[in-house]
Design a protein around this motif. Sequence first.
Motif, PDB file in Angstrom:
ATOM      1  N   ASN A   1      74.036  -4.325  16.506  1.00  0.00           N
ATOM      2  CA  ASN A   1      73.214  -5.155  15.606  1.00  0.00           C
ATOM      3  C   ASN A   1      71.781  -4.628  15.538  1.00  0.00           C
TER       4      ASN A   1
ATOM      5  N   GLY B   1      76.992  -0.777   6.289  1.00  0.00           N
ATOM      6  CA  GLY B   1      75.855  -0.991   7.194  1.00  0.00           C
ATOM      7  C   GLY B   1      75.651   0.114   8.191  1.00  0.00           C
TER       8      GLY B   1
ATOM      9  N   ARG C   1      71.843  -1.714  13.253  1.00  0.00           N
ATOM     10  CA  ARG C   1      71.971  -2.189  11.868  1.00  0.00           C
ATOM     11  C   ARG C   1      70.622  -2.633  11.304  1.00  0.00           C
TER      12      ARG C   1
ATOM     13  N   THR D   1      81.239   4.141  11.073  1.00  0.00           N
ATOM     14  CA  THR D   1      80.809   3.142  10.095  1.00  0.00           C
ATOM     15  C   THR D   1      80.090   3.811   8.929  1.00  0.00           C
TER      16      THR D   1
ATOM     17  N   LYS E   1      68.738  -1.127   8.033  1.00  0.00           N
ATOM     18  CA  LYS E   1      68.356  -2.014   6.921  1.00  0.00           C
ATOM     19  C   LYS E   1      66.879  -1.873   6.601  1.00  0.00           C
TER      20      LYS E   1
END
Length: 437
Positions: free
Chosen positions: A338, A387, A341, A382, A345
């Motif tokens: 996370n 993401g 991520r 990924t 972002k």
Amino acid sequence: MGAKKALAVLLGVLTAASTLAAGPPSPATAATTRISSWSTDRGSVEHSSAAGAVFWRGSWATAQQRLNPNVPGWARRGFAGQSVRQVVRLSVGGSHVRIRLSNLYGNTTLRLTGATIARAGAGAAVKRGSQRNLAFGGHAWARIPHGGELDSDRLAMRTSALEKVTVTLYFARRTGPATYHSQAMATSYRATGDHRVDPTGRAFTQTSRSWYYLTRIDVRGAQAQPRNGIVALGDSITDGYSSTLNANRRFPDRLAERLVRNRTPRPVLNAGISANRLLSASPCGGESATARFRRDVVLQPGVHTAIILEGINDIRTQGSTSGCGQGAPHITAQRLINGHRNLIKWAHQRGLKVIGATLLPCSCVDGNEAMRTAVNRWIRSTPPGRGGYDAVADLDRALRNPNRPGTLLPRYDSGDHIHPNDAGYQRMAQAIPLTRL
């Protein structure tokens, strides 16, 4: 020119003149100026022409950190009546130069008496006749409020890729504890008195292995330049810990050399801090990568791409109550994912490309090794549309021992089974996919 426009220009000139006459800005004014300039750093344009815009680009950088209260040294005591000389290597050159000084973690206004820049010689010496005085708002001196940063004025000085330059700062008055970068893997020099223009370096008899106040050197070219800078965000492995002192053999240094050899020189900035963690602050490694991402990556001038290598210290020190690991919470692989991520972002929101580097082998115990493997699996598998990173630098695969995948290949191991040696850092630079930059 219309009457209203002429009046506006005249008022602007009078305002600028009165500001210079009044001396340095107050701390509140300086802080406001700094924050305002941050919002436009990436698009800082000197002038426009038919050929396009000319931008400032970061050529060298180091990330600043809060003073580690457990480590004695120059940063704790600060400076008074002393000159500090620091040698750094540029990744790209230009026709003009400026430096950025940081008082981000100072507890009082920093009063700089003066500063020079020169072409580096051997040790603390500089090439005779190359010293140039730096100015700040037209003055030789500068005042930087605590929590602030300040750029010098533009200076005409032609530099080239991989050239070493020396910055000398003189502090006549006591500075208080210094904002610094702890693990420079380079020698800094100190002398009593004002030795800004001393070419010999003989007075600089005291040495340190940290950098002080100097956080970036920018260059500007005579022709249109793209925003193509690269920032490497990471911990001690990005910082170059265990590499040869004063040899510029960190992996970002090697990447800059590789780009020059490829005849595609690009700025490469090192935003690594030893002991840094992705998710939480460290007494030795400063603010977390997520907390410093905007300052150390997004707002660097001319940046286009970020290379992220973070998370191994979160894994290795979790739950620790002492030393550099103090305050590291227990985590999960999902929490680390996370965190990655979020960095992706934030980078994409500012139009940056972001490359994920897999975590290197660290001879971790079973649970920690499983977590490292899980994070690396996510980085590799990924896609950006879900993401993930725009591209992957598989440093784990490049440096691991195929017979013992949780360990470094011996020829790349510095000896502590965590940090690469010079050959390992060179291998890391080779593993960065240039076509994806």
